[in-house]
Write an enzyme that holds these catalytic residues in place. Structure first.
Site, mmCIF file in Angstrom:
data_model
loop_
_atom_site.group_PDB
_atom_site.id
_atom_site.type_symbol
_atom_site.label_atom_id
_atom_site.label_comp_id
_atom_site.label_asym_id
_atom_site.label_seq_id
_atom_site.Cartn_x
_atom_site.Cartn_y
_atom_site.Cartn_z
ATOM 1 N N GLU A 96 -14.640 -31.740 37.791
ATOM 2 C CA GLU A 96 -14.957 -32.401 39.045
ATOM 3 C C GLU A 96 -14.022 -31.875 40.138
ATOM 4 O O GLU A 96 -12.872 -31.557 39.859
ATOM 5 C CB GLU A 96 -14.737 -33.908 38.868
ATOM 6 C CG GLU A 96 -15.502 -34.755 39.835
ATOM 7 C CD GLU A 96 -15.440 -36.225 39.427
ATOM 8 O OE1 GLU A 96 -15.948 -37.041 40.172
ATOM 9 O OE2 GLU A 96 -14.882 -36.528 38.368
ATOM 10 N N HIS B 106 -13.695 -45.938 41.849
ATOM 11 C CA HIS B 106 -15.100 -46.357 41.721
ATOM 12 C C HIS B 106 -15.662 -45.614 40.500
ATOM 13 O O HIS B 106 -15.980 -44.421 40.597
ATOM 14 C CB HIS B 106 -15.874 -46.030 43.007
ATOM 15 C CG HIS B 106 -17.192 -46.741 43.128
ATOM 16 N ND1 HIS B 106 -17.670 -47.240 44.315
ATOM 17 C CD2 HIS B 106 -18.136 -47.028 42.198
ATOM 18 C CE1 HIS B 106 -18.862 -47.801 44.108
ATOM 19 N NE2 HIS B 106 -19.159 -47.679 42.829
ATOM 20 N N VAL B 107 -15.739 -46.309 39.384
ATOM 21 C CA VAL B 107 -16.124 -45.649 38.125
ATOM 22 C C VAL B 107 -17.542 -45.079 38.217
ATOM 23 O O VAL B 107 -18.391 -45.611 38.934
ATOM 24 C CB VAL B 107 -16.037 -46.599 36.898
ATOM 25 C CG1 VAL B 107 -14.591 -46.932 36.583
ATOM 26 C CG2 VAL B 107 -16.880 -47.844 37.080
ATOM 27 N N HIS B 108 -17.781 -43.994 37.490
ATOM 28 C CA HIS B 108 -19.105 -43.362 37.483
ATOM 29 C C HIS B 108 -19.293 -42.542 36.217
ATOM 30 O O HIS B 108 -18.334 -41.990 35.680
ATOM 31 C CB HIS B 108 -19.286 -42.488 38.728
ATOM 32 C CG HIS B 108 -18.158 -41.524 38.969
ATOM 33 N ND1 HIS B 108 -16.967 -41.908 39.558
ATOM 34 C CD2 HIS B 108 -18.031 -40.215 38.683
ATOM 35 C CE1 HIS B 108 -16.178 -40.862 39.640
ATOM 36 N NE2 HIS B 108 -16.777 -39.813 39.102
ATOM 37 N N LEU B 109 -20.531 -42.489 35.782
ATOM 38 C CA LEU B 109 -20.892 -41.739 34.580
ATOM 39 C C LEU B 109 -21.507 -40.402 34.997
ATOM 40 O O LEU B 109 -22.397 -40.359 35.842
ATOM 41 C CB LEU B 109 -21.920 -42.562 33.779
ATOM 42 C CG LEU B 109 -22.589 -41.894 32.577
ATOM 43 C CD1 LEU B 109 -21.584 -41.564 31.484
ATOM 44 C CD2 LEU B 109 -23.681 -42.820 32.014
#
Ligand code: ZN
Length: 160
Positions: free
Chosen positions: A12, A118-121
């Site tokens: 990322e 801000h969690v994300h998959l």
């Protein structure tokens, strides 16, 4: 012989997160689909394209709620994120026909998360041999037009 684990979500674009004003997920959710590259909106979670994709159709699935603690996702959020990932695979299969997928959560900067609050998959489509022709930074140069077009195609192919 040691085989290296292939973990695209660790790539990322960490550098950009620090310079960003505000949370890209919250901004994307509040704005227009095209601007935020939002592919699909659920009730408690939504899907957007990664602006720094590792492969075409690299999706991010996030809760609507601005929450950084994975363990604090409630049942509805956890279930919807899971279901949206499944639907995302359906849309990707329709548009790009990948041969497999990697799904992953980056929790904490050390684990490669560019955005930690801000969690994300990550949902990354895979093709045979894709690591050979896709150098790490190649897709950072993806043109905005390309992402806009990808967003439109996936949104139109989203399973109802
Ligand atoms: Zn947020």
């Amino acid at each position: 012989m040691t085989r290296q684990l292939w973990a695209p979500w660790r790539l990322e674009y960490v550098g950009s997160a620090d310079e960003q004003e505000g949370c890209i997920f919250c901004i994307a959710h509040e704005g227009a689909d095209e601007e935020g590259l939002v592919v699909h909106r659920g009730r408690r979670a939504f899907v957007l394209l990664n602006r720094f994709p590792y492969s075409s159709g690299h999706l991010l699935i996030a809760p609507v709620r601005h929450i950084g603690d994975f363990a604090k996702l409630d049942d509805e959020e956890a279930l919807e994120i899971h279901r949206l990932a499944g639907q995302g695979m359906g849309a990707l299969a329709d548009v790009y026909g990948p041969q497999g997928y990697n799904l992953g959560w980056n929790l904490g900067r050390i684990a490669g998360a560019g955005i930690t609050d801000h969690v994300h998959l990550h949902l990354v489509p895979r093709w045979a041999g894709d690591t050979n022709f896709m150098p790490v930074l190649a897709d950072v140069k993806v043109l905005p037009e390309h992402l806009t077009e990808t967003r439109r195609k996936l949104a139109e192919s989203w399973p109802s």
